[in-house]
Structures are given as structure tokens and as C-alpha cells.
Motif scaffolding. Structure first.
Motif, PDB file in Angstrom:
ATOM      1  N   CYS A  90     -19.830-139.817 -13.756  1.00  0.00           N
ATOM      2  CA  CYS A  90     -20.346-138.872 -12.751  1.00  0.00           C
ATOM      3  C   CYS A  90     -21.493-139.531 -11.999  1.00  0.00           C
ATOM      4  CB  CYS A  90     -20.790-137.564 -13.408  1.00  0.00           C
ATOM      5  SG  CYS A  90     -22.213-137.703 -14.499  1.00  0.00           S
ATOM      6  N   ASP A  91     -21.899-138.917 -10.881  1.00  0.00           N
ATOM      7  CA  ASP A  91     -22.993-139.494 -10.105  1.00  0.00           C
ATOM      8  C   ASP A  91     -24.331-138.801 -10.357  1.00  0.00           C
ATOM      9  OD1 ASP A  91     -22.419-137.134  -8.811  1.00  0.00           O
ATOM     10  OD2 ASP A  91     -22.022-138.035  -6.870  1.00  0.00           O
ATOM     11  N   ASP A  92     -24.341-137.661 -11.032  1.00  0.00           N
ATOM     12  CA  ASP A  92     -25.583-136.952 -11.368  1.00  0.00           C
ATOM     13  C   ASP A  92     -25.345-136.235 -12.697  1.00  0.00           C
ATOM     14  OD1 ASP A  92     -27.668-135.074 -11.683  1.00  0.00           O
ATOM     15  OD2 ASP A  92     -27.876-134.802  -9.510  1.00  0.00           O
ATOM     16  N   LEU A  93     -25.769-136.855 -13.788  1.00  0.00           N
ATOM     17  CA  LEU A  93     -25.457-136.328 -15.114  1.00  0.00           C
ATOM     18  C   LEU A  93     -26.050-134.942 -15.346  1.00  0.00           C
ATOM     19  CD1 LEU A  93     -24.015-136.862 -17.787  1.00  0.00           C
ATOM     20  CD2 LEU A  93     -26.125-137.883 -18.632  1.00  0.00           C
ATOM     21  N   ASP A  94     -27.300-134.735 -14.971  1.00  0.00           N
ATOM     22  CA  ASP A  94     -27.920-133.425 -15.201  1.00  0.00           C
ATOM     23  C   ASP A  94     -27.175-132.312 -14.470  1.00  0.00           C
ATOM     24  OD1 ASP A  94     -29.912-134.456 -16.874  1.00  0.00           O
ATOM     25  OD2 ASP A  94     -31.283-134.819 -15.197  1.00  0.00           O
ATOM     26  N   ALA A  95     -26.843-132.536 -13.198  1.00  0.00           N
ATOM     27  CA  ALA A  95     -26.127-131.523 -12.420  1.00  0.00           C
ATOM     28  C   ALA A  95     -24.722-131.303 -12.971  1.00  0.00           C
ATOM     29  CB  ALA A  95     -26.063-131.938 -10.952  1.00  0.00           C
ATOM     30  N   THR A  96     -24.055-132.385 -13.375  1.00  0.00           N
ATOM     31  CA  THR A  96     -22.705-132.268 -13.916  1.00  0.00           C
ATOM     32  C   THR A  96     -22.715-131.491 -15.226  1.00  0.00           C
ATOM     33  OG1 THR A  96     -22.044-134.331 -12.845  1.00  0.00           O
ATOM     34  CG2 THR A  96     -20.680-133.564 -14.680  1.00  0.00           C
ATOM     35  N   MET A  97     -23.681-131.790 -16.100  1.00  0.00           N
ATOM     36  CA  MET A  97     -23.775-131.062 -17.367  1.00  0.00           C
ATOM     37  C   MET A  97     -24.032-129.579 -17.116  1.00  0.00           C
ATOM     38  SD  MET A  97     -25.866-133.727 -19.806  1.00  0.00           S
ATOM     39  CE  MET A  97     -25.834-132.633 -21.245  1.00  0.00           C
ATOM     40  N   ALA A  98     -24.910-129.261 -16.185  1.00  0.00           N
ATOM     41  CA  ALA A  98     -25.212-127.854 -15.891  1.00  0.00           C
ATOM     42  C   ALA A  98     -23.964-127.133 -15.388  1.00  0.00           C
ATOM     43  CB  ALA A  98     -26.338-127.773 -14.859  1.00  0.00           C
ATOM     44  N   GLU A  99     -23.226-127.774 -14.479  1.00  0.00           N
ATOM     45  CA  GLU A  99     -22.001-127.161 -13.943  1.00  0.00           C
ATOM     46  C   GLU A  99     -20.959-126.969 -15.039  1.00  0.00           C
ATOM     47  OE1 GLU A  99     -18.464-128.271 -10.788  1.00  0.00           O
ATOM     48  OE2 GLU A  99     -20.450-129.160 -10.489  1.00  0.00           O
ATOM     49  N   LEU A 100     -20.785-127.976 -15.887  1.00  0.00           N
ATOM     50  CA  LEU A 100     -19.790-127.877 -16.954  1.00  0.00           C
ATOM     51  C   LEU A 100     -20.197-126.854 -18.012  1.00  0.00           C
ATOM     52  CD1 LEU A 100     -18.781-131.628 -17.364  1.00  0.00           C
ATOM     53  CD2 LEU A 100     -17.526-129.800 -16.191  1.00  0.00           C
ATOM     54  N   ARG A 101     -21.488-126.737 -18.302  1.00  0.00           N
ATOM     55  CA  ARG A 101     -21.957-125.709 -19.247  1.00  0.00           C
ATOM     56  C   ARG A 101     -21.632-124.315 -18.733  1.00  0.00           C
ATOM     57  NH1 ARG A 101     -26.978-129.048 -20.825  1.00  0.00           N
ATOM     58  NH2 ARG A 101     -26.527-129.545 -23.004  1.00  0.00           N
ATOM     59  N   GLU A 102     -21.778-124.116 -17.413  1.00  0.00           N
ATOM     60  CA  GLU A 102     -21.455-122.811 -16.823  1.00  0.00           C
ATOM     61  C   GLU A 102     -19.986-122.462 -17.029  1.00  0.00           C
ATOM     62  OE1 GLU A 102     -22.590-122.687 -12.697  1.00  0.00           O
ATOM     63  OE2 GLU A 102     -24.718-122.989 -13.161  1.00  0.00           O
ATOM     64  N   ARG A 103     -19.134-123.470 -17.148  1.00  0.00           N
ATOM     65  CA  ARG A 103     -17.702-123.254 -17.361  1.00  0.00           C
ATOM     66  C   ARG A 103     -17.339-123.264 -18.844  1.00  0.00           C
ATOM     67  NH1 ARG A 103     -15.512-127.782 -13.398  1.00  0.00           N
ATOM     68  NH2 ARG A 103     -16.685-127.235 -11.555  1.00  0.00           N
ATOM     69  N   GLY A 104     -18.334-123.380 -19.720  1.00  0.00           N
ATOM     70  CA  GLY A 104     -18.071-123.289 -21.146  1.00  0.00           C
ATOM     71  C   GLY A 104     -18.073-124.591 -21.912  1.00  0.00           C
ATOM     72  N   ALA A 105     -18.436-125.697 -21.288  1.00  0.00           N
ATOM     73  CA  ALA A 105     -18.455-126.991 -21.982  1.00  0.00           C
ATOM     74  C   ALA A 105     -19.558-127.032 -23.028  1.00  0.00           C
ATOM     75  CB  ALA A 105     -18.650-128.129 -20.989  1.00  0.00           C
ATOM     76  N   GLU A 106     -19.283-127.761 -24.112  1.00  0.00           N
ATOM     77  CA  GLU A 106     -20.270-128.004 -25.159  1.00  0.00           C
ATOM     78  C   GLU A 106     -20.517-129.505 -25.255  1.00  0.00           C
ATOM     79  OE1 GLU A 106     -19.454-126.139 -28.935  1.00  0.00           O
ATOM     80  OE2 GLU A 106     -18.216-124.638 -27.927  1.00  0.00           O
ATOM     81  N   PHE A 107     -21.768-129.861 -25.484  1.00  0.00           N
ATOM     82  CA  PHE A 107     -22.160-131.261 -25.612  1.00  0.00           C
ATOM     83  C   PHE A 107     -22.700-131.493 -27.014  1.00  0.00           C
ATOM     84  CE2 PHE A 107     -22.271-130.158 -21.197  1.00  0.00           C
ATOM     85  CZ  PHE A 107     -21.657-131.230 -20.580  1.00  0.00           C
ATOM     86  N   THR A 108     -22.446-132.670 -27.558  1.00  0.00           N
ATOM     87  CA  THR A 108     -22.887-132.968 -28.925  1.00  0.00           C
ATOM     88  C   THR A 108     -24.321-133.461 -28.987  1.00  0.00           C
ATOM     89  OG1 THR A 108     -22.091-135.256 -28.846  1.00  0.00           O
ATOM     90  CG2 THR A 108     -20.548-133.558 -29.637  1.00  0.00           C
ATOM     91  N   ARG A 109     -24.863-133.899 -27.838  1.00  0.00           N
ATOM     92  CA  ARG A 109     -26.229-134.420 -27.837  1.00  0.00           C
ATOM     93  C   ARG A 109     -26.801-134.406 -26.432  1.00  0.00           C
ATOM     94  NH1 ARG A 109     -25.951-139.428 -25.616  1.00  0.00           N
ATOM     95  NH2 ARG A 109     -24.024-140.610 -25.885  1.00  0.00           N
ATOM     96  N   GLU A 110     -28.106-134.548 -26.380  1.00  0.00           N
ATOM     97  CA  GLU A 110     -28.794-134.635 -25.101  1.00  0.00           C
ATOM     98  C   GLU A 110     -28.556-136.033 -24.500  1.00  0.00           C
ATOM     99  OE1 GLU A 110     -30.393-132.149 -23.422  1.00  0.00           O
ATOM    100  OE2 GLU A 110     -29.468-130.969 -25.025  1.00  0.00           O
TER     101      GLU A 110
END
Length: 128
Positions: free
Chosen positions: A73-93
Motif C-alpha cells: 500500500c502507499d499509506d499504511l495508517d490510512a489503509t489499516m484504518a479503512e480495512l478496520r472499518e470493514r472488519g479487518a483484524e491485525f496481529t500487531r501494530e
């Protein structure tokens, strides 16, 4: 002539994994019959990595031979925020792994994760 790269994800619950790629990552797909979705993944690149080496601090490391799928991706913070809104889970920061800022995203229906990263280099897949 090779025209594309086809990658595979094996999952104990393939329907849950397919829903993740369709609904969370929002990748376009074709139904090849019976709900068997094949996803467009966009530009791709391939890296060949060694199975042993030395960390910047001099610590030796090894890893087994394997294949790995990573999402760029080109912006990790923005991508993580967008994916979290759709229900994504991340294993670490996110962390800086030298080649880029990385995290791991859970693939539902599977015991696997995918690396998601913002590279510190210009990805050749996106170069013209």
C-alpha cells in the motif's frame, strides 16, 4: 508469453476467506462456478529472498524455504484504518522492517496472515 501471476490461499473455511477478499479488501472477482471466486489483485512483483543472513546488529538468522504473499500500500495508517472499518483484524501494530513499514492482517477462515506494508522503495509493479 506469461500474462499474469496467479497466487493461491488455502483455507479450512474458504467461504470466510473469500468473503474477506471480496468484502474487506474489496477486490473485484469472477465467479467461476459454485461461488468459487477468482480475485483481481492488481499489479504484482516478485522478490527472491535468501534463507539465511545477518541482521543489521550482526545477529544471524535463517528461515525455511517457502512462498509468501504480501500486500503493498502507499499509506499504511490510512489503509489499516479503512480495512478496520470493514472488519479487518491485525496481529500487531506497524513496525519498520527496513524495506518498509509492515503489519500482519488476519485471513478469516484460515490460520494464516498476510503481510501488509508500505515500502521504502518505489515498487516496480507501479513503475511505468
Amino acid at each position: 508469453m506469461i500474462t499474469a501471476l496467479h497466487t493461491l490461499v488455502y483455507a479450512d473455511d474458504p467461504d470466510a476467506a473469500r468473503e474477506f477478499f471480496r468484502d474487506v479488501l474489496a477486490w473485484p472477482s469472477a465467479d467461476t462456478g459454485g461461488g468459487w471466486l477468482i480475485f483481481r489483485t492488481g499489479p504484482s512483483e516478485l522478490g527472491v529472498h535468501p534463507t539465511s543472513g545477518q541482521s543489521p546488529d550482526g545477529t544471524p538468522w535463517t528461515t525455511p524455504e517457502r512462498h509468501e504473499i504480501s500486500l503493498v500500500c502507499d499509506d499504511l495508517d490510512a489503509t489499516m484504518a479503512e480495512l478496520r472499518e470493514r472488519g479487518a483484524e491485525f496481529t500487531r501494530e506497524p513496525r519498520d522492517d527496513g524495506f518498509g513499514i509492515t503489519t500482519e492482517i488476519v485471513v478469516p477462515g484460515s490460520s494464516q496472515t498476510l503481510m501488509l506494508y508500505q515500502p521504502h522503495y518505489d515498487p516496480p509493479a507501479l513503475s511505468s
